[in-house]
Design an enzyme around this catalytic site. Structure first.
Site, PDB file in Angstrom:
ATOM      1  N   GLY A   1       0.817  -1.210   0.000  1.00  0.00           N
ATOM      2  CA  GLY A   1       0.000   0.000   0.000  1.00  0.00           C
ATOM      3  C   GLY A   1       0.849   1.258   0.000  1.00  0.00           C
ATOM      4  N   ASP A   2       1.923   1.249   0.776  1.00  0.00           N
ATOM      5  CA  ASP A   2       2.863   2.373   0.796  1.00  0.00           C
ATOM      6  C   ASP A   2       3.585   2.501  -0.546  1.00  0.00           C
ATOM      7  OD1 ASP A   2       2.455   3.266   3.426  1.00  0.00           O
ATOM      8  OD2 ASP A   2       3.828   1.780   4.231  1.00  0.00           O
ATOM      9  N   LEU A   3       4.100   1.386  -1.019  1.00  0.00           N
ATOM     10  CA  LEU A   3       4.931   1.418  -2.219  1.00  0.00           C
ATOM     11  C   LEU A   3       4.121   1.803  -3.451  1.00  0.00           C
ATOM     12  CD1 LEU A   3       6.997  -1.824  -1.515  1.00  0.00           C
ATOM     13  CD2 LEU A   3       7.663   0.537  -1.055  1.00  0.00           C
TER      14      LEU A   3
END
Length: 412
Positions: A183-185
């Protein structure tokens, strides 16, 4: 060339396609720092801004350096290479005023606070665009800048859960989180794309804009055909383990020393696999001689799967990779030590060395390969406030007395 670019130029022989673009990086942890780092690798001058009393908490994330001296974080080094760093307390009036002066000279601001935080600081997009109408303001958050859930706190797993990916990943018996901060990446990658698009528009028209990227949105976009399958057929996709919902054979198979991905499902690749493993009868067997027949679940389980399992079980990962070559898709499922040693990845500069205040870490490189080069080779990650004099005195143009007063007040 401005003074910041001069300083950054010492890190590399080439400045990259974003030479001359200045970014104020207010971000922490992964999504924002990774987005800014990708742009720094392409030549942007990125100034990482941290509260002097509360810097990026990933400076203390493992792995920590194992040598002598003060421990340094490899995690921080990996996501903050090629950046300059200044300290600045945005909660103090003098800090706000200093930041606004920086905004006047910058092209991009990137932040990943919860929506509303920048407005509470008096530094929201509406304020900043009044100072610099051409400014690109990139905001990365869990659920986006608008919508009923916008103010909710979020981590990567929040996005994997709320975006549907968690429910369709894992084994048939148990949904599982993807084993990395996807989700961050993904949000970082979309933010970098959006930022570059908005920058192009600002350069063309002189008008900046808000780039709003949500981790949940990013995850939803990575669920392949699950959404349209539901909206069209009403079928809710469930975890498939190491297989595929309809493509077969396409998944994980055991070999002598581990596992491989085997993906010879098309007619062409299936014939190549049969030839490679000396099983010509399977290439012409009327039960499995077409892709549609091999896709049939009962046929796959009864005849195709046992055949592929028999093929793979006779060899090691290295042997299978060598014998299949470029004939059909087959890849060893590599552990990280094997990934780091992979000569192909080494050739593509996907393992690079970064210096973090005297400590060197081997980290992943930039997957964007430009013929003009990117800047990850020989890069470094900064200490807290390391570039305060260069940024505030030389670039922003503060007088020595003004600079000293900010130091005295604890603003920087």
């Amino acid at each position: 060339m401005n003074l910041l670019a001069d300083t950054l130029a010492s890190f590399s022989k080439t400045l990259g396609p974003l030479k001359g673009v200045t970014i104020l990086d207010l971000t922490r942890v992964v999504a924002g720092p990774y987005c800014a780092m990708l742009l720094a690798d392409m030549g942007a001058t990125v100034i990482k801004i941290e509260n002097p009393n509360d810097p990026d908490l990933t400076r203390e994330f493992p792995p920590m350096s194992q040598g002598g001296g003060e421990p340094r974080s490899g995690f921080f080094a990996q996501y903050n290479r090629n950046k300059m760093a200044v300290s600045l307390d945005l909660k103090q009036p003098e800090g706000k005023a200093t930041f606004l002066e920086m905004v006047r000279k910058a092209d991009i601001v990137i932040e990943n606070f919860r929506p509303g935080v920048m407005d509470k600081l008096g530094l929201g997009y509406e304020v900043l665009k009044g100072v610099n109408p051409a400014l690109v303001f990139t905001a990365i958050s869990g659920f986006g800048q608008r919508g009923p859930n916008a103010s909710r706190p979020a981590f990567d797993s929040s996005a994997q859960a709320s975006g549907g990916l968690w429910s369709m990943n894992g084994t048939v018996e148990e949904p599982m989180r993807v084993g990395t901060v996807l989700g961050d990446l993904a949000a970082a990658l979309y933010a970098a794309i959006g930022t570059l698009g908005a920058l192009r528009e600002a350069e063309r028209t002189g008008q900046g804009q808000l780039v709003d990227v949500s981790q949940q949105d990013a995850i939803v976009s990575l669920t392949e055909n699950a959404l349209v399958t539901y909206t069209e057929t009403g079928t809710v996709v469930k975890p498939e383990g190491n297989g595929h919902p309809f493509v077969k054979p396409y998944g994980r198979y055991a070999c002598k020393d581990g596992f491989v991905f085997f993906g010879a499902y098309t007619d062409k690749f299936w014939r190549e696999a049969c030839i490679t493993f000396g099983d010509l009868e399977m290439a012409t067997d009327p039960e499995v001689d077409t892709m549609a027949k091999r896709f049939a679940p009962d046929t796959y389980l009864r005849k195709v799967k046992p055949t592929v399992e028999r093929w793979c079980a006779a060899y090691t990962k290295a042997e299978l990779e060598a014998m299949t070559g470029d004939r059909f898709p087959l890849s060893p499922i590599k552990t990280m030590d094997e990934v780091v040693a992979d000569p192909h990845l080494r050739e593509r500069d996907m393992v690079v060395s970064v210096d973090y205040q005297g400590t060197r870490f081997d980290v992943f490189g930039n997957p964007v390969k430009l013929s003009g080069g990117t800047l990850e080779q020989g890069a470094s990650a900064p200490g807290v406030g390391q570039h305060n004099p260069q940024v505030y005195r030389e670039w922003l143009g503060l007088e020595q007395a003004e600079y000293d007063e900010l130091v005295r007040l604890g603003v920087i």
